[in-house]
Design a protein around this motif. Structure first.
Motif, PDB file in Angstrom:
ATOM      1  N   ALA B 213      -0.772-150.480 -11.682  1.00  0.00           N
ATOM      2  CA  ALA B 213       0.359-150.185 -11.776  1.00  0.00           C
ATOM      3  C   ALA B 213       0.806-150.996 -13.104  1.00  0.00           C
ATOM      4  O   ALA B 213       1.660-150.435 -14.136  1.00  0.00           O
ATOM      5  CB  ALA B 213       1.436-150.648 -10.785  1.00  0.00           C
ATOM      6  N   SER B 224       4.507-143.760 -16.052  1.00  0.00           N
ATOM      7  CA  SER B 224       4.230-144.464 -14.895  1.00  0.00           C
ATOM      8  C   SER B 224       5.073-144.485 -13.835  1.00  0.00           C
ATOM      9  O   SER B 224       4.863-144.264 -12.672  1.00  0.00           O
ATOM     10  CB  SER B 224       4.092-146.096 -15.333  1.00  0.00           C
ATOM     11  OG  SER B 224       3.350-146.819 -14.356  1.00  0.00           O
ATOM     12  N   SER B 225       6.481-144.485 -14.131  1.00  0.00           N
ATOM     13  CA  SER B 225       7.408-144.494 -13.042  1.00  0.00           C
ATOM     14  C   SER B 225       7.382-142.833 -12.298  1.00  0.00           C
ATOM     15  O   SER B 225       7.765-142.895 -11.179  1.00  0.00           O
ATOM     16  CB  SER B 225       8.801-144.849 -13.350  1.00  0.00           C
ATOM     17  OG  SER B 225       9.368-143.722 -14.508  1.00  0.00           O
ATOM     18  N   LEU B 226       6.978-141.980 -13.265  1.00  0.00           N
ATOM     19  CA  LEU B 226       6.881-140.684 -12.664  1.00  0.00           C
ATOM     20  C   LEU B 226       5.552-140.341 -11.618  1.00  0.00           C
ATOM     21  O   LEU B 226       5.661-139.627 -11.156  1.00  0.00           O
ATOM     22  CB  LEU B 226       6.643-139.651 -13.842  1.00  0.00           C
ATOM     23  CG  LEU B 226       7.957-139.438 -14.576  1.00  0.00           C
ATOM     24  CD1 LEU B 226       7.467-138.333 -15.528  1.00  0.00           C
ATOM     25  CD2 LEU B 226       9.073-138.729 -13.844  1.00  0.00           C
ATOM     26  N   MET B 227       4.514-141.603 -11.685  1.00  0.00           N
ATOM     27  CA  MET B 227       3.712-141.682 -10.796  1.00  0.00           C
ATOM     28  C   MET B 227       3.998-142.451  -9.315  1.00  0.00           C
ATOM     29  O   MET B 227       3.514-142.441  -8.467  1.00  0.00           O
ATOM     30  CB  MET B 227       2.439-142.461 -11.236  1.00  0.00           C
ATOM     31  CG  MET B 227       1.966-141.842 -12.484  1.00  0.00           C
ATOM     32  SD  MET B 227       1.263-140.097 -12.465  1.00  0.00           S
ATOM     33  CE  MET B 227       2.388-139.312 -13.175  1.00  0.00           C
ATOM     34  N   GLY B 228       5.269-142.943  -9.343  1.00  0.00           N
ATOM     35  CA  GLY B 228       5.883-143.457  -8.220  1.00  0.00           C
ATOM     36  C   GLY B 228       5.903-145.200  -8.398  1.00  0.00           C
ATOM     37  O   GLY B 228       5.980-145.835  -7.365  1.00  0.00           O
ATOM     38  N   VAL B 229       5.406-145.592  -9.775  1.00  0.00           N
ATOM     39  CA  VAL B 229       5.270-146.927  -9.828  1.00  0.00           C
ATOM     40  C   VAL B 229       6.979-147.542  -9.991  1.00  0.00           C
ATOM     41  O   VAL B 229       7.663-147.170 -10.580  1.00  0.00           O
ATOM     42  CB  VAL B 229       4.449-147.327 -10.870  1.00  0.00           C
ATOM     43  CG1 VAL B 229       4.591-148.774 -11.350  1.00  0.00           C
ATOM     44  CG2 VAL B 229       3.215-146.786 -10.749  1.00  0.00           C
ATOM     45  N   ASN B 230       7.245-148.664  -9.095  1.00  0.00           N
ATOM     46  CA  ASN B 230       8.473-149.254  -9.168  1.00  0.00           C
ATOM     47  C   ASN B 230       8.208-150.223 -10.419  1.00  0.00           C
ATOM     48  O   ASN B 230       7.942-151.280 -10.178  1.00  0.00           O
ATOM     49  CB  ASN B 230       8.550-149.938  -7.911  1.00  0.00           C
ATOM     50  CG  ASN B 230       9.989-150.697  -7.970  1.00  0.00           C
ATOM     51  OD1 ASN B 230      10.744-151.038  -8.913  1.00  0.00           O
ATOM     52  ND2 ASN B 230      10.448-150.918  -6.731  1.00  0.00           N
TER      53      ASN B 230
END
Lengths: 237, 338
Positions: B213, B224-230
């Motif tokens: 991440a 990256s946030s579209l992958m679900g990374v906070n």
């Protein structure tokens, strides 16, 4: 029953620029819906606002009746929204496989994820060939396939596709659109943003015309394709 | 055609993986030959400390493109926290000759200092940088300079503006003989503990989910946030780790030099920052490499009697790199590296 995705009167700003001026639209389960408009009409902003990358200043966004307009992007992914962004945005220094793994970031690795790897490679045999290649060294079309495959790895209920045909050779565009239809036939709803209106109207069921941040027309794609104004402005006939 | 391209890329990759270790090895052999074993060990020791600090600069830059000017001072605070824990909390006065006791004391000292500094780093991020996440880049940069002053003044307030003594837990007399030279165990200890931490960091970044991440966030935050990374959580973890490493550097610095002072972060911090740039800012392996390179340059300068010019040589090197190879030693040519 509540639609899968529903936007009501959504307003989004970039600083002082009023980019979305009350966009309302909906996508039902299993549908392909297209959003057509010229450059700067707010198509990308609409998708980015749905994903939480931009904040709506007012209005509501509901996923299966649940409000998501205040949620963080990573939570919106978790709720089932997949987004293949404008410009593909693959992780250029990672391999194709690592990119796909990132797509499944929120899922526990296991047989289910392995199955989805196989599904993505079935859809895009080209990606299987390039599995260990750095994503940034691939052609535009291959990167587009990777961006879509990566979004699918999260098992989205709805897939937001931003200009999947941009910069691709006509033959590849056809291929990508065939694959979008295939993805949809497997049960994923699609909200498709396109400048290539002809192709988009060809595969979508319903469409919205976006002009300067406002929806000016909505109809079934069959009717939109016959509408003289649409034909003149977006189909070039 | 496909096979041809696969073969050539495999060969290219092989060459790429061999070339770097080879050049490092050649450089070290050359340095050993020129400097002699004493100065070589000195340079490695100094380099280990620079490298630990440089990692924090480069990680933070990689992920939010902020040159965290306060990071050198985080290192300085780390040296004071280590001093305080060692002398006040653990009651150490000087060296410990009982080996098991020494081991435990040093481990506890590392663990506590790293923990405290990691928390401090996360706190700084939360209070000073996160509110400015969407502000123009100049704003967090100036804030970083502000944080730097705050940390210096706080330490001056509590510990005074003078040099403060730190207990040197590892006895300085302990040494081993290497080809006729007496090499203090303390130096080897400093080098070994830094290398262990650096290897651990590399493994963390390349093998763990959080590490992935961190890498994707530094490549492309939105994707990256579209992958679900906070994203906020990932940035905070980056600060936790970077500041923890600066804390470790603080411990090591105290054990090695036996003292510290409130302005330590300015000088050393600037050199560590230079190391990060030389290595290719945003690249963790590069930062470590840059740290050692700078130490060799500095030690080399003093070995030839130009010790007072050490700083000048180091910063000249920085200027040369910025002009001729701004991406640094390990930076990519394409410029897409964070």
């Amino acid at each position: 029953m509540a639609p899968l995705l529903e936007l009501k009167d959504v307003h989004t700003y970039y600083g002082a620029v009023h980019a979305l001026r009350g966009v309302s639209l909906k996508v039902e389960e299993g549908e392909i819906v297209t959003l057509i408009g010229s450059n700067g009409a707010g198509k990308t902003t609409t998708l980015r606002t749905i994903s939480g990358l931009e904040r709506a200043r007012s209005g509501s966004i509901k996923l299966k009746g649940k409000s998501i307009e205040a949620a963080e992007p990573h939570d919106i992914v978790r709720l089932g929204v997949g987004h293949s962004p404008e410009g593909r945005r693959v992780f250029s220094r990672m391999s194709v496989r690592e990119n796909l793994e990132m797509g499944a970031f929120l899922r526990k690795s296991g047989p289910d994820v392995q199955k989805d790897f196989k599904k993505v490679f079935d859809l895009f045999p080209r990606l299987k060939e390039r599995e260990s290649q750095a994503a940034g060294t691939m052609s535009g079309g291959e990167q587009q396939m990777l961006a879509i495959g990566r979004a699918l790895m999260a098992q989205p209920k709805i897939l937001l596709l931003d200009e999947p045909s941009m910069g691709l050779a006509p033959i590849l565009v056809e291929q990508i659109f065939d694959i979008i239809t295939e993805i949809n036939s497997r049960g994923t709803a699609v909200l498709l943003v396109e400048q290539n209106a002809m192709m988009a109207l060809g595969i979508a069921k319903r469409g919205y015309i976006l002009q300067i941040g406002e929806v000016t027309l909505e109809d079934s794609c069959a009717k939109l394709a016959k509408n003289p104004k649409v034909r003149e402005a977006y189909l070039g006939v | 055609m496909a096979t041809a391209s696969v073969t050539s890329s495999t060969a290219g990759r092989l060459l790429g993986t061999v070339r770097l270790p080879l050049s490092i090895f050649a450089f070290l052999a050359l340095a050993l030959g020129v400097l002699g074993i004493d100065q070589f060990v000195n340079a490695m020791t100094l380099g280990a400390i620079y490298a630990l600090v440089a990692l924090g600069y480069t990680m933070v830059y990689g992920i939010i493109e902020l040159i965290n000017f306060a990071h050198g001072d985080v290192f300085m605070v780390g040296s004071f926290v280590a001093m305080f824990i060692s002398s006040s909390l653990l009651g150490n006065e000087g060296s410990i000759t009982n080996v098991p006791l020494l081991g435990v004391s040093v481990l506890v000292l590392f663990a506590l200092t790293i923990g405290v500094m990691a928390l401090l780093g996360a706190l700084i991020e939360r209070l000073a940088y996160r509110p400015l996440r969407r502000a123009p880049k100049l704003a967090p940069l100036i804030t970083a300079i502000g944080v730097s002053f705050i940390l210096q003044n706080l330490i001056q307030f509590f510990f005074g503006p003078t040099i403060v003594t730190v207990p040197q837990l590892v006895p300085i007399e302990w040494s081993i003989q290497i080809s006729g030279s007496r090499v203090p165990l303390l130096n080897l200890f400093v080098i070994a503990s830094s290398v262990i931490l650096m290897v651990a960091l590399q493994l963390f970044i390349s093998r763990t989910r959080t590490g992935r991440a961190m890498r994707t966030t530094s490549m492309d935050r939105d994707a990256s946030s579209l992958m679900g990374v906070n994203i906020n959580r990932t940035i905070m973890i980056t600060f936790l780790i970077g500041s923890g490493l600066a804390g470790a550097a603080g411990v090591v610095h105290g054990l090695y030099y036996g003292n510290t002072n409130y302005s330590l972060g300015f000088q050393s911090g600037l050199k560590a920052f230079t190391a990060a740039v030389l290595g290719g800012i945003g690249n963790t392996a590069g930062a470590a490499l840059g740290g050692f390179l700078i130490a060799f340059v500095e030690v080399g300068a003093s070995a030839f009697g130009y010790g007072r010019w050490g700083g000048a040589v180091v910063f000249s090197l920085l200027v040369i790199f910025l002009v001729f190879r701004p991406t640094g030693l390990l930076g990519s040519h394409t410029g897409d590296r964070a």
